[in-house]
Design a protein around this motif. Structure first.
Motif, PDB file in Angstrom:
ATOM      1  N   UNK A  59       0.230  -1.210  -0.393  1.00  0.00           N
ATOM      2  CA  UNK A  59      -0.451   0.261  -0.258  1.00  0.00           C
ATOM      3  C   UNK A  59       0.750   1.480  -0.366  1.00  0.00           C
ATOM      4  N   UNK A  60       0.442   1.796  -0.562  1.00  0.00           N
ATOM      5  CA  UNK A  60       0.758   3.611  -0.830  1.00  0.00           C
ATOM      6  C   UNK A  60       0.089   4.738  -0.147  1.00  0.00           C
ATOM      7  N   UNK A  61       0.798   5.352   1.121  1.00  0.00           N
ATOM      8  CA  UNK A  61      -0.616   6.542   1.642  1.00  0.00           C
ATOM      9  C   UNK A  61       0.354   7.920   1.321  1.00  0.00           C
ATOM     10  N   UNK A  62      -0.360   8.707   0.993  1.00  0.00           N
ATOM     11  CA  UNK A  62      -0.371  10.320   1.234  1.00  0.00           C
ATOM     12  C   UNK A  62      -1.140  10.824   1.884  1.00  0.00           C
ATOM     13  N   UNK A  63      -0.760  12.358   2.132  1.00  0.00           N
ATOM     14  CA  UNK A  63      -1.810  13.438   2.857  1.00  0.00           C
ATOM     15  C   UNK A  63      -2.841  14.113   1.933  1.00  0.00           C
ATOM     16  N   UNK A  69       0.696 -12.993  -7.375  1.00  0.00           N
ATOM     17  CA  UNK A  69      -0.610 -13.240  -7.011  1.00  0.00           C
ATOM     18  C   UNK A  69      -1.194 -12.056  -6.532  1.00  0.00           C
ATOM     19  N   UNK A  70      -0.483 -10.591  -7.045  1.00  0.00           N
ATOM     20  CA  UNK A  70      -0.363  -9.414  -6.411  1.00  0.00           C
ATOM     21  C   UNK A  70      -0.740  -8.670  -7.136  1.00  0.00           C
ATOM     22  N   UNK A  71      -2.284  -7.660  -7.139  1.00  0.00           N
ATOM     23  CA  UNK A  71      -3.249  -6.502  -7.661  1.00  0.00           C
ATOM     24  C   UNK A  71      -1.735  -5.840  -8.745  1.00  0.00           C
ATOM     25  N   UNK A  72      -1.853  -5.784  -9.837  1.00  0.00           N
ATOM     26  CA  UNK A  72      -0.612  -4.340 -10.500  1.00  0.00           C
ATOM     27  C   UNK A  72      -0.177  -2.874  -9.731  1.00  0.00           C
ATOM     28  N   UNK A  73      -1.306  -2.814  -9.054  1.00  0.00           N
ATOM     29  CA  UNK A  73      -0.942  -2.303  -8.426  1.00  0.00           C
ATOM     30  C   UNK A  73      -1.479  -1.541  -6.624  1.00  0.00           C
ATOM     31  N   UNK A  74      -0.998  -0.721  -5.334  1.00  0.00           N
ATOM     32  CA  UNK A  74      -0.497  -0.994  -4.638  1.00  0.00           C
ATOM     33  C   UNK A  74      -2.138  -0.231  -4.240  1.00  0.00           C
ATOM     34  N   UNK A  75      -2.611  -0.689  -2.848  1.00  0.00           N
ATOM     35  CA  UNK A  75      -3.674  -0.142  -2.283  1.00  0.00           C
ATOM     36  C   UNK A  75      -3.057   1.405  -2.061  1.00  0.00           C
ATOM     37  N   UNK A  76      -3.980   2.128  -2.274  1.00  0.00           N
ATOM     38  CA  UNK A  76      -4.087   3.868  -1.705  1.00  0.00           C
ATOM     39  C   UNK A  76      -4.569   4.368  -0.568  1.00  0.00           C
ATOM     40  N   UNK A 117     -12.606  13.606  -8.115  1.00  0.00           N
ATOM     41  CA  UNK A 117     -12.280  13.472  -9.535  1.00  0.00           C
ATOM     42  C   UNK A 117     -10.398  13.646  -9.356  1.00  0.00           C
ATOM     43  N   UNK A 118      -9.836  13.685  -8.836  1.00  0.00           N
ATOM     44  CA  UNK A 118      -8.733  13.831  -7.992  1.00  0.00           C
ATOM     45  C   UNK A 118      -8.091  12.357  -8.990  1.00  0.00           C
ATOM     46  N   UNK A 119      -6.961  12.183  -9.542  1.00  0.00           N
ATOM     47  CA  UNK A 119      -6.288  11.160  -9.800  1.00  0.00           C
ATOM     48  C   UNK A 119      -6.672   9.910  -8.874  1.00  0.00           C
ATOM     49  N   UNK A 120      -5.843  10.210  -7.646  1.00  0.00           N
ATOM     50  CA  UNK A 120      -5.657   9.092  -6.215  1.00  0.00           C
ATOM     51  C   UNK A 120      -7.420   7.999  -6.705  1.00  0.00           C
ATOM     52  N   UNK A 121      -9.024   8.509  -7.174  1.00  0.00           N
ATOM     53  CA  UNK A 121      -9.249   7.678  -7.317  1.00  0.00           C
ATOM     54  C   UNK A 121      -9.917   7.598  -8.468  1.00  0.00           C
ATOM     55  N   UNK A 122      -9.367   8.266  -9.718  1.00  0.00           N
ATOM     56  CA  UNK A 122      -9.681   7.674 -10.528  1.00  0.00           C
ATOM     57  C   UNK A 122      -9.386   6.630 -11.554  1.00  0.00           C
ATOM     58  N   UNK A 123      -7.986   6.552 -11.578  1.00  0.00           N
ATOM     59  CA  UNK A 123      -7.229   5.737 -11.650  1.00  0.00           C
ATOM     60  C   UNK A 123      -6.059   4.466 -10.727  1.00  0.00           C
ATOM     61  N   UNK A 124      -6.268   3.744 -11.852  1.00  0.00           N
ATOM     62  CA  UNK A 124      -5.941   2.128 -11.016  1.00  0.00           C
ATOM     63  C   UNK A 124      -6.573   1.532 -10.735  1.00  0.00           C
ATOM     64  N   UNK A 125      -6.715  -0.077 -10.357  1.00  0.00           N
ATOM     65  CA  UNK A 125      -7.746  -0.462  -9.957  1.00  0.00           C
ATOM     66  C   UNK A 125      -8.175  -1.021  -8.499  1.00  0.00           C
ATOM     67  N   UNK A 126      -6.634  -1.475  -8.189  1.00  0.00           N
ATOM     68  CA  UNK A 126      -6.850  -1.143  -6.569  1.00  0.00           C
ATOM     69  C   UNK A 126      -7.842  -0.992  -5.356  1.00  0.00           C
ATOM     70  N   UNK A 127      -7.283  -0.972  -4.361  1.00  0.00           N
ATOM     71  CA  UNK A 127      -8.691  -0.154  -3.550  1.00  0.00           C
ATOM     72  C   UNK A 127      -7.953   1.440  -3.258  1.00  0.00           C
ATOM     73  N   UNK A 128      -9.186   1.533  -3.087  1.00  0.00           N
ATOM     74  CA  UNK A 128      -8.794   3.093  -2.124  1.00  0.00           C
ATOM     75  C   UNK A 128      -9.744   3.786  -0.773  1.00  0.00           C
ATOM     76  N   UNK A 129      -8.041   4.163   0.348  1.00  0.00           N
ATOM     77  CA  UNK A 129      -8.842   4.471   1.609  1.00  0.00           C
ATOM     78  C   UNK A 129      -8.594   5.071   1.877  1.00  0.00           C
ATOM     79  N   UNK A 130      -9.778   5.539   2.780  1.00  0.00           N
ATOM     80  CA  UNK A 130      -9.674   7.008   3.178  1.00  0.00           C
ATOM     81  C   UNK A 130      -9.961   6.965   4.633  1.00  0.00           C
ATOM     82  N   UNK A 131      -9.144   7.419   5.310  1.00  0.00           N
ATOM     83  CA  UNK A 131      -8.956   7.128   6.618  1.00  0.00           C
ATOM     84  C   UNK A 131      -9.405   9.094   6.849  1.00  0.00           C
ATOM     85  N   UNK A 167     -18.695   4.578  -4.475  1.00  0.00           N
ATOM     86  CA  UNK A 167     -18.060   3.994  -5.587  1.00  0.00           C
ATOM     87  C   UNK A 167     -16.765   4.157  -5.967  1.00  0.00           C
ATOM     88  N   UNK A 168     -16.043   5.421  -5.142  1.00  0.00           N
ATOM     89  CA  UNK A 168     -14.874   5.466  -5.962  1.00  0.00           C
ATOM     90  C   UNK A 168     -13.130   5.270  -4.521  1.00  0.00           C
TER      91      UNK A 168
END
Length: 228
Positions: free
Chosen positions: A47-51, A77-84, A96-110, A125-126
Motif C-alpha cells: 500500500x502507498x499513503x499520502x496526505x 498473486x498480487x494486484x498490479x498496483x498498490x492499495x492507495x 475527480x482527483x487521480x488518486x480516485x480515478x486511476x488504478x484498479x486497486x482499493x482506495x482507502x480514506x481515513x 463507488x470510488x
C-alpha cells in the motif's frame, strides 16, 4: 504499535530540507533514474499513503509505472498496483482527483467522524471511507491496514504526514534523497514540521546505505523499530 505494517517513508528534498518551493508549479527534486528506483520500491510494497494535502496539491496517480514490475506483481498473486491510502482531517477531497480515478486497486480514506459521513457519500463507488477516530488516530489507521493484509506500507508525504508518522514512532525505514541545491524560502514546505521526535541525539537512526544517483544522494536510514 506492534500490530502494524512495516513502514517505509520515502522523500526527496533539497540540501536545506525543502520538499518543494513556493511557486504554483511542482518542483522537480529528483531524476529519471531516481524515479525508476522509487517505482521499484513501490512495486515491493502492499500500500502507498499520502496526505490529503498532497492529493490536492500534486494530484498524484500513485501507480506502479513499469509494466514489467506490474506483471511480476501479478505473477506473485498480487494486484498490479498498490492499495492507495490517504488521511484527511477536513474531508476536503475532490472525487475527480487521480488518486480516485486511476488504478484498479482499493482506495482507502481515513477520516474523523465529522468528515467521514459526508465523504462516504461523496466518494461512493470510488473509495472506502474509514472512521479513524476523533481525533484521527494513527495507531487505528495502521491497525486497520494490517487487518486488511497490508504488510509493507510506503509513505510519500507531505511534510505533515512525515511528521505524524515520525513523531508517532511509526516508521521503520527512511529513504531520503537529497538534491544538490538549496531553496531557502521559509514559506516553502519542508521535509518535516516542528515536533517531538523519538529519533533524537540519544536515539539516533542507523545509516544502512548511502548511494550516489548522479548528483543526488540516497540515504537509507533504519530506526530503532526496523523489523525487516
Amino acid at each position: 504499535m506492534s500490530d502494524r505494517p512495516y513502514v517505509l517513508l520515502s522523500c526527496a528534498m533539497s540540501a536545506d530540507g525543502y520538499i518543494d518551493d513556493a511557486t504554483p508549479e511542482r518542483l522537480r527534486l529528483s531524476s529519471a533514474a531516481d524515479w525508476d528506483r522509487v517505482d521499484a520500491v513501490r512495486a515491493g510494497c502492499d500500500a502507498i499513503l499520502v496526505g490529503a494535502g498532497t492529493v490536492r496539491a500534486d494530484d498524484p496517480r500513485l501507480l506502479v509505472r513499469s509494466e514489467t514490475r506490474r506483471q511480476k506483481r501479478v505473477a506473485r498473486g498480487l494486484p498490479p498496483d498498490l492499495t492507495k491510502v490517504t488521511l484527511t482531517w477536513s474531508g476536503d477531497l475532490d472525487p475527480g482527483a487521480r488518486f480516485f480515478t486511476t488504478g484498479e486497486s482499493p482506495k482507502l480514506v481515513y477520516a474523523p467522524p465529522p468528515a467521514a459521513g459526508e465523504l462516504a457519500s461523496r466518494l461512493d463507488g470510488l473509495a472506502e471511507v474509514v472512521d479513524a477516530g476523533d481525533p484521527l488516530s494513527l495507531p487505528a489507521v495502521l491497525s486497520d491496514l494490517a487487518g486488511r493484509g497490508v504488510k509493507r506500507l510506503m509513505v510519500e508525504g507531505g511534510g505533515g504526514v512525515h511528521t505524524l508518522f515520525l513523531t508517532g514512532d511509526a516508521v521503520d525505514e527512511i529513504q531520503l534523497v537529497v538534491a544538490p541545491f538549496f531553496i531557502g524560502d521559509p514559506s516553502a514546505p519542508r521535509f518535516v514540521r516542528s515536533g517531538l521526535f523519538p529519533q533524537s541525539p540519544e536515539r539516533p537512526m542507523r545509516l544502512a546505505e548511502a548511494t550516489r544517483i548522479g548528483d543526488l544522494a540516497l540515504l537509507r536510514y533504519l530506526t530503532g523499530n526496523a523489523r525487516g
